[in-house]
Design an enzyme around this catalytic site. Sequence first.
Site, short mmCIF file in Angstrom:
data_model
loop_
_atom_site.label_atom_id
_atom_site.label_comp_id
_atom_site.label_asym_id
_atom_site.label_seq_id
_atom_site.Cartn_x
_atom_site.Cartn_y
_atom_site.Cartn_z
N ARG A 69 1.20 1.85 -5.70
CA ARG A 69 1.47 3.04 -5.83
C ARG A 69 3.01 3.70 -5.54
O ARG A 69 3.64 2.42 -4.95
CB ARG A 69 0.61 4.18 -5.00
CG ARG A 69 0.57 3.73 -3.50
CD ARG A 69 -0.66 4.17 -2.76
NE ARG A 69 -1.73 3.30 -2.69
CZ ARG A 69 -2.97 3.71 -2.62
NH1 ARG A 69 -3.14 5.00 -2.16
NH2 ARG A 69 -3.77 2.75 -2.22
N ASP B 104 1.61 8.94 -2.64
CA ASP B 104 0.59 7.90 -2.33
C ASP B 104 -0.65 8.02 -3.32
O ASP B 104 -1.39 6.98 -3.35
CB ASP B 104 -0.08 7.77 -0.92
CG ASP B 104 -0.42 9.09 -0.55
OD1 ASP B 104 0.20 10.11 -0.50
OD2 ASP B 104 -1.76 9.01 -0.39
#
EC number: 2.7.7.-
Length: 485
Positions: free
Chosen positions: A185, A254
């Site tokens: 991510r 995230d």
Amino acid sequence: MSVAPALTVALGDRFARELPEMAVPWQAAETPAPRLLALDEELAAELGLDPAALRGPEGIGLLTGTLVPEGARPVAQAYSGHQFGYYNPRLGDGRALLLGELVDTAGRLRDLHLKGSGRTPFSRGGDGLAAVGPMLREHVVSRAMHALGIPTTRSLAVVATGRPVRRETLLPGAVLARVAASHLRVGSFQYARATGDDGLLRRLADHAVARHHPAAADADNRYLALFEAVVAAQASLVARWMLVGFVHGVMNTDNVTISGETIDFGPCAFMEGYDEDTWYSSVDQGGRYRYGNQPLVAEWDLARLAEALLPLLAAEQEQAVELAVEALQRFRPAYDAALLTGWRAKLGLPEGLDDDVARGVVDDLLALLRANKVDLTGFARRLSAAARGDAEPARSLVLDLAAADGWLARWRALGPDADAMDRVNPVYVPRNHLVEEALAAATAGDTAPFERLVEVVSRPFEERPGLERYAEPGPAGPYVTFCGT
């Protein structure tokens, strides 16, 4: 007495091996009385796993992380992230574990990952556990997203643990087994950059190129090509969300994947009455992640990825910034093009129709939907009946009939393709009130409503008799979702 077949699965440790600085070896918490609540048998087959074996003791052990194959090396992954605009240098898998990677029947490398598997070094004071309701939400919404053709992480299974979880009240606990192209991510790159170790950042980028965007390896500047590929993937993904009224609810860095898959279905919901200012998350006090802000937030999140990648883009920072800015500026045109392409399909517009004409039709429709708070999913689906000559089903959803008639006449004059529209406009999405109803029943021990809902949304384009309530919007009034932590 029948005996469950033996489970055969080989889990690799590529992430842990190639990026040990971002992987903390860890074990899942024990589950006192595990019980399988949901299993995606189609996904299991794609992974080369026997659904019958997954239902047995070995399978339940794998799905909870308490009995992993020999040689597997479960790890908690490290990453950073901007949460609601504020940077946290150390997030990581606070209640999750990467069990390892496996190769599916199509030859693709996939992560097998747990959520709710107990405390890790990244738990930050939390218990690392999850409750049945939020994990079943992940299951039903990810099933729906996959069936809608939207890139997404997928829920393989949800297992009740037999351990109560303390939230506002005492709730039954559960573990989600999730499958993804990977769990890389934007926050992964932020973490690597924050260490100051450009070697780690480079290895992470090479890992991402090899796993998700291999064409970048042949570019003159592979790391710029990687960034451009992520920009394109996210532009396409967010456009797909917008086309079905999906509101993610927590687009922190995230939760922005390098692969371009949707991840984390905590406070998400599907918009019903069309309004760009719609949001549902209880923790999003200012509506940062509202429906209409999603493309803007995605662009902001990608800017954070660009910042993390700067040392790899060019030797001189000024040049690196110029390259990053130029690449990031492609997000908005790519998003706009993907959105228009999607709307052309939803409205059955003929090929060759001028883009400006198509854009005008779409813009006027959205203004009509907004002014009348029209249910997006229901109206889009009913338009195919209008294309076949019966405008009343769609017309009945709009209060301003004169405006509706004017738009419908203009659109029908373009000769829309009703059959093509039915292939892209779903009859069924996870209606918020039905999701809550199913989760409440499952938490109380009755999984039948949940199983029915999963079955319905897994075939979203096929209208079936007896399922009318699944196609109708919920009662008017505020609706709030929670992240489940």
